[in-house]
Design an enzyme around this catalytic site. Structure first.
Site, short mmCIF file in Angstrom:
data_model
loop_
_atom_site.label_atom_id
_atom_site.label_comp_id
_atom_site.label_asym_id
_atom_site.label_seq_id
_atom_site.Cartn_x
_atom_site.Cartn_y
_atom_site.Cartn_z
N ASP A 182 0.81 -1.22 0.00
CA ASP A 182 0.00 0.00 0.00
C ASP A 182 0.85 1.27 0.00
OD1 ASP A 182 1.05 -0.10 2.52
OD2 ASP A 182 -0.87 0.06 3.59
N GLY A 183 2.18 1.12 -0.10
CA GLY A 183 3.06 2.28 -0.14
C GLY A 183 3.64 2.68 1.21
N ARG A 225 16.82 25.76 1.66
CA ARG A 225 16.82 27.01 0.88
C ARG A 225 15.62 27.89 1.19
NH1 ARG A 225 17.78 24.78 -5.12
NH2 ARG A 225 16.90 22.90 -4.18
N HIS A 277 22.57 26.13 3.23
CA HIS A 277 22.42 27.27 2.33
C HIS A 277 22.56 28.59 3.07
CE1 HIS A 277 21.09 29.48 -1.16
NE2 HIS A 277 20.15 30.07 -0.45
N LYS A 312 22.85 39.34 -9.41
CA LYS A 312 21.82 38.39 -9.84
C LYS A 312 20.51 38.74 -9.17
CE LYS A 312 21.04 34.35 -8.00
NZ LYS A 312 21.16 32.96 -7.52
N ARG A 337 16.43 37.19 -8.85
CA ARG A 337 15.59 36.03 -9.11
C ARG A 337 14.14 36.39 -8.81
NH1 ARG A 337 16.46 30.49 -9.26
NH2 ARG A 337 18.60 30.73 -8.49
N THR A 364 22.67 29.86 -12.34
CA THR A 364 23.51 30.83 -11.64
C THR A 364 24.96 30.69 -12.06
OG1 THR A 364 22.01 30.90 -9.74
CG2 THR A 364 24.27 31.61 -9.37
#
Length: 322
Positions: free
Chosen positions: A37-38, A100, A134, A206, A208, A239
């Site tokens: 059933d997962g 992130r 990050h 940069k 985003r 990037t």
């Protein structure tokens, strides 16, 4: 001193064996069963009562399991280890998922790193160690249990020294965006001390919005220089592509890309391989397939093994975070 037990999920066993070899230990036995059933079940087969347990597992999606599936398996296994009497359970996660999403950039945005930390705390995790989060401040502030942040910088300083030992031209360490300037500056200083020479700095602007990148103006002088672009993660590669293009247009003589984690989603590695990059260096925090003759993998397993050794023996593990 309680006995040390080293575990891994099946999906992370190859990397965990590298850590075990560097540590001089064997991976402990466990059972991992999937049901029709997962649903799934994980339990330690080795006795862990009173033990100091380390569970080594990066959290990422692959062809068999999604990142969420691996996360749930890891959390359930930590709970099973605590229920089986483990004195302490440390999650050693070279690549930490959801790191992130550490701040709100839009109205009603989630703070996923905080929710992730709450899940680990609820299952009784005593320590979370990771490689190059990050956002270091967000990682440390999200968790109320002990954290250990391991920078990959010493590994890449060794790599860069080998590449640049006979390079008499100017050297520059560059960040591919403004957000990574502190990381690049720390690397620049460490490499300068190792090579005993002056090293310049640069960065690329940069912006985003959603998945769209813009900007690309180079700040700094790179003409006739060997440039090392330093980042924490290569995912889609956009990037790094912009940064490499800016360095090339700025007249750089040699260009290297260094990143702690190489996700290389889709055809990112293939596209990066067509850029004027001499090498793309990443750690093995994520499994790397042969996809480019420019790709060079620096193993972080010895660093994680040393962190586990120091945590188990009572320190000084914190010195590895500097």
């Amino acid at each position: 001193m309680p006995p040390l037990k080293l575990f891994s999920l099946d999906s992370g066993a190859d990397f965990a064996r590298k850590v075990a070899d560097a540590l001089g230990e064997l991976l402990a036995e466990h059972e991992e069963r999937d049901f029709v059933d997962g649903e799934h079940k994980l339990r330690p087969l080795d006795d862990v009562e009173g033990a100091d347990v380390y569970l080594v597992q990066s959290l990422y999606s692959d062809g068999e399991h999604s990142v969420n599936d691996k996360l749930v398996r890891l959390l359930f296994f930590i709970g099973a280890l605590k229920d089986a009497g483990a004195a302490r359970v440390s999650a050693v996660i070279p690549y930490l998922c959801y790191a992130r999403k550490d701040r709100r950039t839009k109205l009603r945005d989630p703070l996923s790193i905080q929710y992730l930390a709450g899940l680990f705390e609820y299952t009784g995790t005593d320590c979370v160690a990771t490689l190059d989060a990050h956002n270091l401040a967000a990682f440390e502030n999200a968790f109320r249990c002990r954290t250990l942040h391991l920078p990959a910088q010493p590994l890449f300083v060794d790599f860069a020294e080998a590449q640049l030992r006979d390079d008499d031209g100017p050297l520059v360490v560059a960040s591919p965006d403004v957000g990574g300037v502190k990381r690049a500056e720390a690397f620049r200083q460490a490499l300068g001390e190792r090579l005993e020479r002056e090293i310049g700095s640069a960065f690329v602007e940069k912006y985003r919005s959603a998945d769209q990148l813009s900007g690309g103006t180079l700040v700094g002088e790179v003409r006739d220089a060997s440039v090392l672009i330093v980042d924490d993660l290569i995912s889609g590669g956009g990037t790094i592509r912009r940064a490499a293009d800016a360095m090339h247009k700025g007249g750089a003589r040699r260009i290297f890309a260094l990143a702690s984690h190489g996700q290389f989603c889709g055809d990112a590695l293939e596209k990066l391989g067509r850029l004027p990059l001499e090498a793309i260096a990443v750690t093995d925090s994520l499994p790397q397939a042969d996809g480019s003759d420019k790709l060079q993998v620096v193993s972080c397993a010895p660093l994680l093994a040393e962190a586990i050794r120091r945590l188990h023996e009572g320190g000084p593990a914190v010195e590895l975070s500097l």
